[in-house]
Design a protein around this motif. Structure first.
Motif, PDB file in Angstrom:
ATOM      1  N   VAL A  16       0.840  -1.196   0.000  1.00 25.04           N
ATOM      2  CA  VAL A  16       0.000   0.000   0.000  1.00 25.04           C
ATOM      3  C   VAL A  16       0.877   1.248   0.000  1.00 25.04           C
ATOM      4  CG1 VAL A  16      -1.723   1.302   1.304  1.00 25.04           C
ATOM      5  CG2 VAL A  16      -1.895  -1.180   1.174  1.00 25.04           C
ATOM      6  N   LEU A  17       1.865   1.282   0.868  1.00 23.59           N
ATOM      7  CA  LEU A  17       2.737   2.452   0.957  1.00 23.59           C
ATOM      8  C   LEU A  17       3.574   2.628  -0.302  1.00 23.59           C
ATOM      9  CD1 LEU A  17       3.823   2.010   4.665  1.00 23.59           C
ATOM     10  CD2 LEU A  17       2.395   3.837   3.750  1.00 23.59           C
ATOM     11  N   ALA A  66       5.465   8.159   4.666  1.00 19.15           N
ATOM     12  CA  ALA A  66       5.361   6.827   4.055  1.00 19.15           C
ATOM     13  C   ALA A  66       6.722   6.161   3.962  1.00 19.15           C
ATOM     14  CB  ALA A  66       4.714   6.933   2.684  1.00 19.15           C
ATOM     15  N   THR A  67       7.732   6.918   3.609  1.00 15.69           N
ATOM     16  CA  THR A  67       9.082   6.364   3.504  1.00 15.69           C
ATOM     17  C   THR A  67       9.598   5.922   4.867  1.00 15.69           C
ATOM     18  OG1 THR A  67       9.506   7.795   1.614  1.00 15.69           O
ATOM     19  CG2 THR A  67      11.427   6.830   2.699  1.00 15.69           C
ATOM     20  N   ASN A  73       9.480  -0.661   8.852  1.00 13.91           N
ATOM     21  CA  ASN A  73       8.919  -2.013   8.726  1.00 13.91           C
ATOM     22  C   ASN A  73       9.977  -3.067   8.439  1.00 13.91           C
ATOM     23  OD1 ASN A  73       6.312  -1.369   9.329  1.00 13.91           O
ATOM     24  ND2 ASN A  73       5.638  -1.219   7.220  1.00 13.91           N
ATOM     25  N   ARG A  74      11.166  -2.661   8.077  1.00 17.75           N
ATOM     26  CA  ARG A  74      12.238  -3.636   7.847  1.00 17.75           C
ATOM     27  C   ARG A  74      12.629  -4.368   9.128  1.00 17.75           C
ATOM     28  NH1 ARG A  74      15.851  -2.318   3.018  1.00 17.75           N
ATOM     29  NH2 ARG A  74      14.475  -1.050   1.735  1.00 17.75           N
ATOM     30  N   TRP A  75      12.300  -3.813  10.258  1.00 18.39           N
ATOM     31  CA  TRP A  75      12.619  -4.445  11.534  1.00 18.39           C
ATOM     32  C   TRP A  75      11.468  -5.286  12.067  1.00 18.39           C
ATOM     33  CZ3 TRP A  75      15.074   0.015  10.148  1.00 18.39           C
ATOM     34  CH2 TRP A  75      16.451   0.017  10.296  1.00 18.39           C
ATOM     35  N   GLY A  91      11.113  10.303  14.335  1.00 21.32           N
ATOM     36  CA  GLY A  91      12.252  11.014  13.770  1.00 21.32           C
ATOM     37  C   GLY A  91      11.908  11.644  12.425  1.00 21.32           C
ATOM     38  N   GLY A  92      11.124  10.939  11.612  1.00 22.47           N
ATOM     39  CA  GLY A  92      10.672  11.499  10.340  1.00 22.47           C
ATOM     40  C   GLY A  92       9.800  12.721  10.537  1.00 22.47           C
ATOM     41  N   TRP A  93       8.915  12.655  11.521  1.00 16.64           N
ATOM     42  CA  TRP A  93       8.049  13.805  11.801  1.00 16.64           C
ATOM     43  C   TRP A  93       8.859  14.994  12.306  1.00 16.64           C
ATOM     44  CZ3 TRP A  93       3.796  10.661  14.720  1.00 16.64           C
ATOM     45  CH2 TRP A  93       3.023   9.969  13.790  1.00 16.64           C
ATOM     46  N   LEU A  94       9.839  14.737  13.156  1.00 19.42           N
ATOM     47  CA  LEU A  94      10.703  15.828  13.627  1.00 19.42           C
ATOM     48  C   LEU A  94      11.520  16.412  12.477  1.00 19.42           C
ATOM     49  CD1 LEU A  94      11.941  14.369  17.039  1.00 19.42           C
ATOM     50  CD2 LEU A  94      10.320  16.244  16.677  1.00 19.42           C
TER      51      LEU A  94
END
Length: 161
Positions: A16-17, A66-67, A73-75, A91-94
């Motif tokens: 989906v992403l 999304a990225t 999700n790799r973890w 961290g992405g949001w920051l």
């Protein structure tokens, strides 16, 4: 009976992403072209640059979430998956917050920026991106009980007495 670990399947959110990112890129390319034409027609070179900047800022910001989820999700399956996932997404949001502040400070003082064209391009790009997300989510087939492994061999101890 084999004790080898089961093959890791991708999470149900991964296709989906990925699809949303691909279609978001296609829509962004179309908006860059349309924004360039309309921006130039409305405000000349400043309008062109403002439209391109508005679409680019929106595309970058919307793709970061999304990225970051795809990377996190790799973890999946790791005992520390949940803290890793939320750490990466937060961290992405920051990062987006910092980039937003930098973009506003840098673009605010530029003579070539037409604020109205920039704003309209930004809003149209956000709405288009949200429309892409809705269409992708409505068209993707995801099982109701996703990412769950059900017992398959009752004779191997999966059945309760």
């Amino acid at each position: 009976m084999s004790t080898a670990p089961a093959a890791r399947r991708p999470l149900s959110s991964t296709p989906v992403l990925r699809t949303a990112l691909v279609w978001g890129g296609v829509v962004t390319a179309a908006l860059l072209i349309a924004g360039a034409v309309v921006g130039f027609a409305v405000g000349g070179a400043g309008g062109l640059g403002s439209a391109l900047a508005g679409v680019a800022v929106s595309a970058i910001f919307l793709a970061v979430t999304a990225t970051s989820i795809l990377v996190a999700n790799r973890w999946f399956g790791d005992p520390l998956y949940v803290p890793i996932f939320f750490g990466i997404v937060l961290g992405g949001w920051l990062l987006k917050l910092i980039l937003f502040i930098v973009a506003i400070v840098v673009l605010r003082g530029q003579d070539w920026v037409d604020p109205v064209v920039f704003y309209v391009a930004l809003v149209v790009s956000v709405i288009a991106s949200l429309a892409v997300d809705v269409v992708v989510l409505l068209r993707m087939r995801i099982p109701s009980a996703s990412d769950v492994t059900l017992p398959t061999d009752p004779d191997a101890g999966d059945r309760r007495a």
